[in-house]
Motif scaffolding. Structure first.
Motif, PDB file in Angstrom:
ATOM      1  N   GLN A 280       0.809  -1.224   0.000  1.00 42.70           N
ATOM      2  CA  GLN A 280       0.000   0.000   0.000  1.00 42.70           C
ATOM      3  C   GLN A 280       0.840   1.270   0.000  1.00 42.70           C
ATOM      4  O   GLN A 280       0.526   2.226  -0.708  1.00 42.70           O
ATOM      5  CB  GLN A 280      -0.943   0.007   1.205  1.00 42.70           C
ATOM      6  N   GLU A 281       1.901   1.275   0.767  1.00 40.73           N
ATOM      7  CA  GLU A 281       2.739   2.482   0.843  1.00 40.73           C
ATOM      8  C   GLU A 281       3.374   2.791  -0.510  1.00 40.73           C
ATOM      9  O   GLU A 281       3.394   3.937  -0.962  1.00 40.73           O
ATOM     10  CB  GLU A 281       3.825   2.282   1.906  1.00 40.73           C
ATOM     11  N   ARG A 282       3.860   1.737  -1.155  1.00 43.94           N
ATOM     12  CA  ARG A 282       4.479   1.921  -2.466  1.00 43.94           C
ATOM     13  C   ARG A 282       3.432   2.316  -3.506  1.00 43.94           C
ATOM     14  O   ARG A 282       3.689   3.157  -4.369  1.00 43.94           O
ATOM     15  CB  ARG A 282       5.172   0.620  -2.881  1.00 43.94           C
ATOM     16  N   GLU A 283       2.255   1.708  -3.394  1.00 42.05           N
ATOM     17  CA  GLU A 283       1.182   2.022  -4.337  1.00 42.05           C
ATOM     18  C   GLU A 283       0.749   3.478  -4.216  1.00 42.05           C
ATOM     19  O   GLU A 283       0.503   4.153  -5.226  1.00 42.05           O
ATOM     20  CB  GLU A 283      -0.007   1.092  -4.105  1.00 42.05           C
ATOM     21  N   LEU A 284       0.661   3.980  -2.987  1.00 40.82           N
ATOM     22  CA  LEU A 284       0.319   5.384  -2.772  1.00 40.82           C
ATOM     23  C   LEU A 284       1.365   6.287  -3.411  1.00 40.82           C
ATOM     24  O   LEU A 284       1.033   7.284  -4.066  1.00 40.82           O
ATOM     25  CB  LEU A 284       0.204   5.683  -1.276  1.00 40.82           C
ATOM     26  N   ARG A 401     -12.169  10.142  -4.783  1.00 39.50           N
ATOM     27  CA  ARG A 401     -11.102  10.296  -3.785  1.00 39.50           C
ATOM     28  C   ARG A 401     -11.410   9.516  -2.511  1.00 39.50           C
ATOM     29  O   ARG A 401     -10.502   8.969  -1.864  1.00 39.50           O
ATOM     30  CB  ARG A 401     -10.936  11.787  -3.472  1.00 39.50           C
ATOM     31  N   THR A 402     -12.685   9.425  -2.141  1.00 38.57           N
ATOM     32  CA  THR A 402     -13.034   8.696  -0.915  1.00 38.57           C
ATOM     33  C   THR A 402     -12.643   7.221  -1.019  1.00 38.57           C
ATOM     34  O   THR A 402     -12.208   6.618  -0.042  1.00 38.57           O
ATOM     35  CB  THR A 402     -14.541   8.806  -0.614  1.00 38.57           C
ATOM     36  N   ARG A 413      -6.032  16.324   1.818  1.00 40.15           N
ATOM     37  CA  ARG A 413      -4.942  17.311   1.710  1.00 40.15           C
ATOM     38  C   ARG A 413      -3.869  16.842   0.732  1.00 40.15           C
ATOM     39  O   ARG A 413      -3.216  17.663   0.069  1.00 40.15           O
ATOM     40  CB  ARG A 413      -4.331  17.590   3.084  1.00 40.15           C
ATOM     41  N   MET A 414      -3.667  15.524   0.632  1.00 37.81           N
ATOM     42  CA  MET A 414      -2.717  14.995  -0.355  1.00 37.81           C
ATOM     43  C   MET A 414      -3.195  15.295  -1.778  1.00 37.81           C
ATOM     44  O   MET A 414      -2.409  15.710  -2.633  1.00 37.81           O
ATOM     45  CB  MET A 414      -2.558  13.486  -0.186  1.00 37.81           C
ATOM     46  N   LEU A 415      -4.509  15.071  -1.997  1.00 37.76           N
ATOM     47  CA  LEU A 415      -5.075  15.338  -3.320  1.00 37.76           C
ATOM     48  C   LEU A 415      -4.907  16.805  -3.685  1.00 37.76           C
ATOM     49  O   LEU A 415      -4.484  17.140  -4.799  1.00 37.76           O
ATOM     50  CB  LEU A 415      -6.553  14.956  -3.337  1.00 37.76           C
ATOM     51  N   MET A 416      -5.224  17.695  -2.738  1.00 38.88           N
ATOM     52  CA  MET A 416      -5.113  19.125  -3.002  1.00 38.88           C
ATOM     53  C   MET A 416      -3.655  19.554  -3.231  1.00 38.88           C
ATOM     54  O   MET A 416      -3.374  20.371  -4.103  1.00 38.88           O
ATOM     55  CB  MET A 416      -5.711  19.920  -1.836  1.00 38.88           C
TER      56      MET A 416
END
Length: 486
Positions: A280-284, A401-402, A413-416
């Motif tokens: 998950q961390e790498r995918e993010l 995004r949800t 906040r990451m998206l923004m």
């Protein structure tokens, strides 16, 4: 090393995707400009009324199996073979159904000429079915260069034929022939570049484990086609073929812009995200990197296209298309967000959550249909429909995004922080370009060039001052590529 290898594959795929879609969109524009000058808005509208039926038929024959094949960890000949024969049979069946429904379609629109035209256009469905598996094979194996060659060659051949027929007075038959020829060439090229071949041993049992996933993709694709083409159907029914033509002309330019980016993105996003979904961390990290790249390209490209719409329409296809100018301006603003929504949908599909993808799209389509019907009942204008349509598509980005937060932990906040550093400079740059052009004035071509140059310089200047990492990475990769080629 795996991270570097994945990064290298992503960059190479995006580069070839850019070349592929860039050249294809240039060809689409070139042939579209010629056809726009040869044909009238009502002639364009005739084919535009049938588009939704062809696209739904193609969605049926593809049945979501392309995405399902790509999502398989390991794949066998039997999987490909089952999908090939299933797509072929469905493609033939869909054509026969639409063939006999052609009189009803012509009656619905009140256009008798649609009867023979629709039966001709619908041949696209069985033709496309013959290339579904070969296309999936190339896509799964990241054969982006081969897909690029196929698409470019198909556009050149079909475009030349379509323009020739239009020049000699074949009207909308030229556009229909152009579409069919494109599919024939793409299908033949896919067979040439793919090493897989079908066998006559027909066994549909491998479809069972695929169907729970692919059936939801199928429903979603149909919903998507309805969502993307609902305005063409509504305008054809409640307005005139000229209104459909103006809308299709505006949407064609809008699609040319955002499809360059979505096409480049779709060539790598799902396969790459599938490879990293167990971490998950790498995918993010991978997802946000692609998201910033998309925002870096999409916002200046689409906002810029909206800024130069008037000049572009008048210079290329002439004053008879002025009715499409305001529509195109609105659509291009919404078009800036389409590649971002596409990336989110690729993420959900890569997670194997086709049910979430399906219900999300269906909910959006239902909302679009309700609002369009309300506007019709209130006797609203075409512009009002387009404004509401664009707003819903932009707002729906936050629904996507949800789910991204649930799967990979993408916070608001990451998206923004990934979007605003590119969206705001693009708006500022386009405004400065528009002001500069109005102050200098002059011929329409001069205005067009000033808007583009000033906006481009301002945007790149802001990126440089803000030390945008994604811009430096793109430049470094291209320079490195150029150096190695020497």
């Amino acid at each position: 090393m795996p991270e570097q290898s994945l990064k290298e594959k992503t960059a190479k795929g995006l580069l070839w995707g850019a070349i592929n879609n860039g050249v294809q969109q240039i060809l689409v524009l070139a042939f579209g400009i010629i056809l726009g000058r040869l044909l009238s808005p009502s002639e364009y509208g005739m084919v535009g009324m049938l588009t939704i039926f062809t696209l739904i038929g193609n969605s049926l024959q593809e049945s979501g199996f392309r995405a399902a094949l790509v999502n398989l960890k390991e794949i066998r000949h039997e999987d490909y073979n089952a999908v090939f024969w299933c797509s072929t049979f469905i493609g033939i069946a869909a054509y026969l159904i639409l063939f006999f429904c052609a009189p009803l379609i012509a009656r619905f629109y009140g256009e008798p000429e649609l009867l023979p035209l629709s039966r001709y256009c619908f041949l696209a469905i069985p033709i496309a079915s013959l290339g579904t598996v070969q296309g999936a094979y190339l896509f799964r194996n990241l054969k982006v260069r081969q897909q690029a060659i196929s698409g470019i060659l198909a556009h050149i051949i079909s475009g030349c034929l379509g323009v020739t027929l239009a020049f000699y007075g074949f009207s909308y038959w030229g556009i229909a022939t152009q579409s069919l020829t494109y599919l024939i060439v793409v299908t033949l090229c896919s067979w040439h570049f793919s090493s897989w071949r079908p066998t006559l041993h027909i066994d549909f049992s491998p479809l069972k484990p695929l169907f729970s996933f692919s059936s939801k993709i199928l429903i979603t694709n149909i919903a998507n086609q309805i969502n993307n083409n609902i305005l063409s159907v509504v305008l054809g029914k409640f307005f005139t073929s000229q209104s459909v033509g103006n809308y299709n002309q505006a949407n064609k330019w809008n699609a040319t812009g955002h499809q360059f980016i979505t096409g480049m993105l779709n060539s790598v996003a799902q396969p790459i995200l599938v490879k990293v979904r167990d971490d998950q961390e790498r995918e993010l990290r991978v997802f946000r990197k692609i998201l910033r790249f998309v925002a870096f390209i999409a916002f200046p490209a689409m906002f810029g296209l909206s800024t130069v719409t008037r000049e572009l329409i008048l210079i290329t296809v002439g004053e008879k298309w002025t009715g499409s100018i305001s529509l195109m301006q609105l659509l291009c603003i919404g078009g800036a967000f389409i590649p971002i929504s596409t990336l989110f949908s690729n993420l959900i599909i890569s997670q194997g959550k086709s049910n979430i993808y399906m219900w999300n799209i269906i909910s959006q389509v239902v909302l679009q249909l309700i609002t369009v019907l309300c506007i019709i009942m209130m006797k609203g204008s075409i512009q009002t429909m387009v404004i509401v349509y664009v707003c819903i598509n932009i707002i729906w980005l936050f629904v996507w995004r949800t789910y991204a937060h649930r799967f990979i932990g993408l916070k608001f906040r990451m998206l923004m922080s990934d979007l605003l550093p590119f969206m705001l400079p693009a708006i500022i740059a386009c405004c400065i370009g528009g002001i500069a052009a109005s102050l200098i004035g002059g011929h329409i071509i001069v205005t067009f060039i000033i808007k583009i140059l000033v906006a481009a310089i301002c945007y790149m200047g802001i990126m440089k001052l803000s030390n945008a990492e994604i811009m430096h990475e793109c430049i470094n990769y291209l320079l490195k590529k150029k150096y190695h080629e020497r």
